[in-house]
Design an enzyme around this catalytic site. Structure first.
Site, mmCIF file in Angstrom:
data_model
loop_
_atom_site.group_PDB
_atom_site.id
_atom_site.type_symbol
_atom_site.label_atom_id
_atom_site.label_comp_id
_atom_site.label_asym_id
_atom_site.label_seq_id
_atom_site.Cartn_x
_atom_site.Cartn_y
_atom_site.Cartn_z
ATOM 1 N N ASP A 266 6.507 132.968 -47.177
ATOM 2 C CA ASP A 266 5.645 132.613 -46.030
ATOM 3 C C ASP A 266 5.000 131.236 -46.235
ATOM 4 O OD1 ASP A 266 4.453 132.988 -43.574
ATOM 5 O OD2 ASP A 266 2.748 134.099 -44.381
ATOM 6 N N HIS B 242 11.028 125.065 -42.194
ATOM 7 C CA HIS B 242 12.034 126.098 -42.485
ATOM 8 C C HIS B 242 13.214 125.505 -43.255
ATOM 9 C CE1 HIS B 242 9.737 128.895 -40.232
ATOM 10 N NE2 HIS B 242 9.980 128.362 -39.053
ATOM 11 N N LEU C 288 23.232 138.739 -60.539
ATOM 12 C CA LEU C 288 22.060 138.984 -59.687
ATOM 13 C C LEU C 288 22.447 139.667 -58.370
ATOM 14 C CD1 LEU C 288 18.961 138.294 -59.281
ATOM 15 C CD2 LEU C 288 19.764 136.306 -57.988
HETATM 16 C C1 IPE Z 1 6.406 137.497 -42.823
HETATM 17 O O1 IPE Z 1 5.817 136.311 -42.454
HETATM 18 C C2 IPE Z 1 7.869 137.469 -42.513
HETATM 19 C C3 IPE Z 1 8.676 136.536 -43.299
HETATM 20 C C4 IPE Z 1 8.249 135.765 -44.274
HETATM 21 C C5 IPE Z 1 10.056 136.494 -42.958
HETATM 22 P P1 IPE Z 1 5.073 136.152 -41.046
HETATM 23 O O2 IPE Z 1 4.518 134.783 -41.011
HETATM 24 O O3 IPE Z 1 5.986 136.544 -39.948
HETATM 25 O O4 IPE Z 1 3.939 137.248 -41.164
HETATM 26 P P2 IPE Z 1 2.593 137.436 -40.336
HETATM 27 O O5 IPE Z 1 2.936 137.263 -38.897
HETATM 28 O O6 IPE Z 1 1.633 136.376 -40.806
HETATM 29 O O7 IPE Z 1 2.125 138.811 -40.700
HETATM 30 C C1 IPE Z 2 7.782 131.940 -43.074
HETATM 31 O O1 IPE Z 2 7.032 130.853 -42.692
HETATM 32 C C2 IPE Z 2 9.178 131.898 -42.501
HETATM 33 C C3 IPE Z 2 9.401 132.848 -41.410
HETATM 34 C C4 IPE Z 2 8.564 133.770 -41.049
HETATM 35 C C5 IPE Z 2 10.645 132.749 -40.684
HETATM 36 P P1 IPE Z 2 6.188 130.847 -41.341
HETATM 37 O O2 IPE Z 2 7.040 130.285 -40.258
HETATM 38 O O3 IPE Z 2 5.602 132.169 -41.059
HETATM 39 O O4 IPE Z 2 5.073 129.799 -41.741
HETATM 40 P P2 IPE Z 2 3.540 129.879 -41.352
HETATM 41 O O5 IPE Z 2 3.016 131.201 -41.823
HETATM 42 O O6 IPE Z 2 3.460 129.737 -39.860
HETATM 43 O O7 IPE Z 2 2.926 128.736 -42.095
HETATM 44 MG MG MG Z 3 3.845 133.036 -41.590
#
Ligand code: IPE
Ligand code: IPE
Ligand code: MG
Length: 235
Positions: free
Chosen positions: A20, A37, A130
């Site tokens: 995240d 990303h 792995l």
């Molecule tokens: C969790 O991250 C999902 C992934 C890392 C794929 P999110 O950014 O979607 O989670 P929330 O919305 O903060 O709970």
């Molecule tokens: C995690 O990063 C990747 C996915 C959920 C696809 P985020 O896109 O949730 O990044 P933040 O949390 O908005 O910084």
């Molecule tokens: Mg996020």
């Protein structure tokens, strides 16, 4: 002491990683989220190499949740494009003896992307290094519903339902329960990840954003895991 890593039998058997913080990483630099990303995908590849280096057995990366599908269409499309691009590369993991799996409701993805996933799973299915899974359009609740539907449609009445037999209907069938979950990006929640499998997992939450997560962060998490006192309800 900083370089200390536990003996092989004290390593986690299955690490789940919630990657995240990509959006915030990009925002801090004045970049569009999709570049966050893109950077995150590079870090993912490096992290797989680090897992191999540390001789870990099994790791599952949370890359896209069922809830992420509700993000703006341009972000979702950019993510699908990124997965598709990286799938070509991921197949090179065969050379590293990595076994790949994709967990989630994969019908969400375009046919050509899905075919690449099936090919990558097939090509690596006998690899003994792995065990690397990618959770894509994955949700823990949806996985449990999917497992129940599968059970009812195919084996209802013929199977003695236990926690162990139920596990065989989950996407993670054959993998050990997750015993360590690492979440980057500072949030302290599970966001629908491996709900069944994480029943007794240890959690490590770090403020480090996924794009900044490196081998030393992974090692630190493993060290902390090895120092935790896991009781499993006993005393
Ligand atoms: C969790 O991250 C999902 C992934 C890392 C794929 P999110 O950014 O979607 O989670 P929330 O919305 O903060 O709970
Ligand atoms: C995690 O990063 C990747 C996915 C959920 C696809 P985020 O896109 O949730 O990044 P933040 O949390 O908005 O910084
Ligand atoms: Mg996020």
């Amino acid at each position: 002491m900083d370089n200390f890593l536990p003996e092989a039998d004290a390593l986690p058997k299955h690490i789940g990683i919630i990657m995240d913080g990509n959006g915030r990483w990009a925002k801090k630099r004045g970049l569009p989220r999709k570049l966050g990303h893109r950077e995150g995908a590079k870090v993912f590849k490096k992290c797989v190499d680090d897992c191999i280096d540390l001789q870990l057995q099994c790791v599952t990366f949370y890359a896209f949740s069922t809830e992420n599908a509700k993000r703006p269409q341009d972000e979702v499309s950019a993510l699908i494009k990124l997965f598709d691009e990286y799938l070509d590369d991921i197949r090179k993991m065969n050379d590293k003896n990595v076994r790949l799996r994709f967990l989630g409701e994969l019908s969400f993805f375009p046919e050509k992307t899905r075919m690449k996933m099936f090919d990558a799973e097939n090509a690596t299915k006998n690899n003994t290094g792995l065990q690397c899974s990618l959770a894509l359009n994955y949700g823990g609740r949806s996985e449990i519903i999917h497992a129940v539907q599968n059970l009812m449609a195919n084996d209802c009445g013929s199977v003695q339902l236990t926690e162990e037999t139920f596990g065989k209907y989950l996407y993670t069938s054959g993998l050990p329960d997750v015993d360590l979950i690492i979440r980057t990006g500072g949030e302290k929640r599970i966001s629908n990840f491996l709900l069944w499998q994480a029943a007794y997992a240890e959690y490590i939450f770090t403020d480090v954003l996924w794009c900044d997560f490196g081998k030393s962060d992974l090692e630190a998490a493993i060290r902390e895991f090895s120092e935790r006192n896991r009781r499993f309800g006993k005393i």
